[in-house]
Design a protein around this motif. Structure first.
Motif, PDB file in Angstrom:
ATOM      1  N   ARG A   1       0.920  -1.333  -0.074  1.00 30.38           N
ATOM      2  CA  ARG A   1       0.084  -0.012   0.073  1.00 30.38           C
ATOM      3  C   ARG A   1       1.024   1.134   0.139  1.00 30.38           C
ATOM      4  O   ARG A   1       0.491   2.003  -0.802  1.00 30.38           O
ATOM      5  CB  ARG A   1      -1.233  -0.034   1.002  1.00 30.38           C
ATOM      6  CG  ARG A   1      -1.696   1.182   1.253  1.00 30.38           C
ATOM      7  CD  ARG A   1      -2.996   1.161   2.256  1.00 30.38           C
ATOM      8  NE  ARG A   1      -3.793   0.237   1.530  1.00 30.38           N
ATOM      9  CZ  ARG A   1      -4.946  -0.468   2.330  1.00 30.38           C
ATOM     10  NH1 ARG A   1      -5.041  -0.072   3.386  1.00 30.38           N
ATOM     11  NH2 ARG A   1      -5.649  -1.283   1.712  1.00 30.38           N
TER      12      ARG A   1
ATOM     13  N   TYR B   1       1.186   4.195  -2.886  1.00 35.35           N
ATOM     14  CA  TYR B   1       0.969   5.685  -2.772  1.00 35.35           C
ATOM     15  C   TYR B   1       2.231   6.324  -3.139  1.00 35.35           C
ATOM     16  O   TYR B   1       2.265   7.452  -3.960  1.00 35.35           O
ATOM     17  CB  TYR B   1       0.739   5.985  -1.253  1.00 35.35           C
ATOM     18  CG  TYR B   1      -0.577   5.486  -0.727  1.00 35.35           C
ATOM     19  CD1 TYR B   1      -1.848   5.709  -1.514  1.00 35.35           C
ATOM     20  CD2 TYR B   1      -0.738   4.761   0.676  1.00 35.35           C
ATOM     21  CE1 TYR B   1      -2.999   5.224  -1.087  1.00 35.35           C
ATOM     22  CE2 TYR B   1      -1.982   4.607   1.119  1.00 35.35           C
ATOM     23  CZ  TYR B   1      -3.428   4.728   0.197  1.00 35.35           C
ATOM     24  OH  TYR B   1      -4.283   4.521   0.675  1.00 35.35           O
ATOM     25  N   TYR B   2       3.429   5.861  -2.832  1.00 31.96           N
ATOM     26  CA  TYR B   2       4.580   6.680  -2.957  1.00 31.96           C
ATOM     27  C   TYR B   2       4.677   6.665  -4.571  1.00 31.96           C
ATOM     28  O   TYR B   2       5.057   7.751  -5.314  1.00 31.96           O
ATOM     29  CB  TYR B   2       5.799   5.871  -2.738  1.00 31.96           C
ATOM     30  CG  TYR B   2       6.169   6.363  -1.502  1.00 31.96           C
ATOM     31  CD1 TYR B   2       6.080   7.806  -0.839  1.00 31.96           C
ATOM     32  CD2 TYR B   2       6.528   5.604  -0.162  1.00 31.96           C
ATOM     33  CE1 TYR B   2       6.387   8.009   0.292  1.00 31.96           C
ATOM     34  CE2 TYR B   2       6.864   5.987   1.100  1.00 31.96           C
ATOM     35  CZ  TYR B   2       6.848   7.179   1.123  1.00 31.96           C
ATOM     36  OH  TYR B   2       7.245   7.512   2.477  1.00 31.96           O
TER      37      TYR B   2
ATOM     38  N   ALA C   1       1.981   8.918  -6.189  1.00 29.26           N
ATOM     39  CA  ALA C   1       2.534  10.467  -5.834  1.00 29.26           C
ATOM     40  C   ALA C   1       3.620  10.733  -6.899  1.00 29.26           C
ATOM     41  O   ALA C   1       3.620  12.052  -7.492  1.00 29.26           O
ATOM     42  CB  ALA C   1       2.880  10.526  -4.465  1.00 29.26           C
TER      43      ALA C   1
ATOM     44  N   LEU D   1      -1.880  11.985  -2.366  1.00 30.06           N
ATOM     45  CA  LEU D   1      -1.388  10.493  -2.245  1.00 30.06           C
ATOM     46  C   LEU D   1      -0.447  10.753  -1.069  1.00 30.06           C
ATOM     47  O   LEU D   1      -0.235   9.588  -0.427  1.00 30.06           O
ATOM     48  CB  LEU D   1      -1.050  10.016  -3.437  1.00 30.06           C
ATOM     49  CG  LEU D   1      -2.081   9.603  -4.354  1.00 30.06           C
ATOM     50  CD1 LEU D   1      -1.389   9.306  -5.664  1.00 30.06           C
ATOM     51  CD2 LEU D   1      -2.940   8.555  -3.975  1.00 30.06           C
TER      52      LEU D   1
ATOM     53  N   ARG E   1      -1.406  10.093   2.289  1.00 28.58           N
ATOM     54  CA  ARG E   1      -1.762   8.722   2.766  1.00 28.58           C
ATOM     55  C   ARG E   1      -0.689   7.769   3.391  1.00 28.58           C
ATOM     56  O   ARG E   1      -1.178   6.635   3.704  1.00 28.58           O
ATOM     57  CB  ARG E   1      -2.478   7.883   1.463  1.00 28.58           C
ATOM     58  CG  ARG E   1      -3.535   8.866   0.713  1.00 28.58           C
ATOM     59  CD  ARG E   1      -4.819   9.029   1.345  1.00 28.58           C
ATOM     60  NE  ARG E   1      -4.822   9.144   2.718  1.00 28.58           N
ATOM     61  CZ  ARG E   1      -5.443  10.077   3.388  1.00 28.58           C
ATOM     62  NH1 ARG E   1      -6.415  10.655   2.759  1.00 28.58           N
ATOM     63  NH2 ARG E   1      -5.469  10.578   4.661  1.00 28.58           N
ATOM     64  N   ILE E   2       0.314   8.424   3.386  1.00 27.92           N
ATOM     65  CA  ILE E   2       1.532   7.175   4.172  1.00 27.92           C
ATOM     66  C   ILE E   2       1.385   7.371   5.433  1.00 27.92           C
ATOM     67  O   ILE E   2       1.147   8.365   6.035  1.00 27.92           O
ATOM     68  CB  ILE E   2       2.976   7.859   3.733  1.00 27.92           C
ATOM     69  CG1 ILE E   2       3.152   7.986   2.027  1.00 27.92           C
ATOM     70  CG2 ILE E   2       3.991   7.277   4.279  1.00 27.92           C
ATOM     71  CD1 ILE E   2       3.101   6.809   1.408  1.00 27.92           C
TER      72      ILE E   2
ATOM     73  N   TYR F   1      10.003   9.484   0.795  1.00 26.16           N
ATOM     74  CA  TYR F   1       9.506   9.667  -0.762  1.00 26.16           C
ATOM     75  C   TYR F   1      10.558   9.845  -1.777  1.00 26.16           C
ATOM     76  O   TYR F   1      10.505   9.747  -2.975  1.00 26.16           O
ATOM     77  CB  TYR F   1       8.519  10.604  -0.698  1.00 26.16           C
ATOM     78  CG  TYR F   1       7.978  11.026  -2.146  1.00 26.16           C
ATOM     79  CD1 TYR F   1       7.411  10.227  -2.921  1.00 26.16           C
ATOM     80  CD2 TYR F   1       7.960  12.431  -2.612  1.00 26.16           C
ATOM     81  CE1 TYR F   1       6.924  10.610  -4.340  1.00 26.16           C
ATOM     82  CE2 TYR F   1       7.781  12.755  -3.705  1.00 26.16           C
ATOM     83  CZ  TYR F   1       7.401  11.987  -4.500  1.00 26.16           C
ATOM     84  OH  TYR F   1       6.799  12.446  -5.900  1.00 26.16           O
TER      85      TYR F   1
END
Length: 115
Positions: free
Chosen positions: A9, A13-14, A17, A54, A57-58, A70
């Motif tokens: 997950r 997200y990364y 992003a 995004l 969301r981490i 990131y």
């Protein structure tokens, strides 16, 4: 397989992003450096907003740590963009640099923290 699932997950997200950030920044690049229409800024701004969303969301205790981790993903994704979108093959030094950054990102994000 269960030990891998917690990492999928955040990785998604990364990667999402990174795609939106690079795409959004490229829209500005296209407008200013490639003489494209100012209309390129509209999807660029939408992409940059999606990037910011995004990244929130981490699951990290501190934003700075999520952003730092990131950075490694962004560097590797930028080289993929260079290769796939701009048609320029990264050289071995690009690959080595990206690998070092990804290792650093993993250390930042996954290191055990004392309470």
């Amino acid at each position: 397989m269960e030990s891998v699932l917690p990492f999928l997950r955040p990785l998604g997200y990364y990667l999402g992003a990174a795609l939106f950030e690079i795409g959004g920044c490229f829209a500005f690049w296209a407008w200013l450096r490639l003489d494209r229409s100012a209309l390129w800024l509209v999807p660029g701004l939408v992409a940059l907003a999606a990037f910011a969303f995004l990244l929130t969301r981490i699951d990290a205790d501190f934003a700075g740590r999520a952003y730092a981790a990131y950075g490694g993903v962004y560097i590797a994704s930028s080289l993929l963009w260079l290769w796939t979108v701009e048609g320029q093959t990264p050289d071995r030094w690009d690959g080595i640099g990206a690998a070092v950054c990804l290792v650093g990102a993993g250390i930042i994000l996954l290191a055990p923290r004392g309470t």
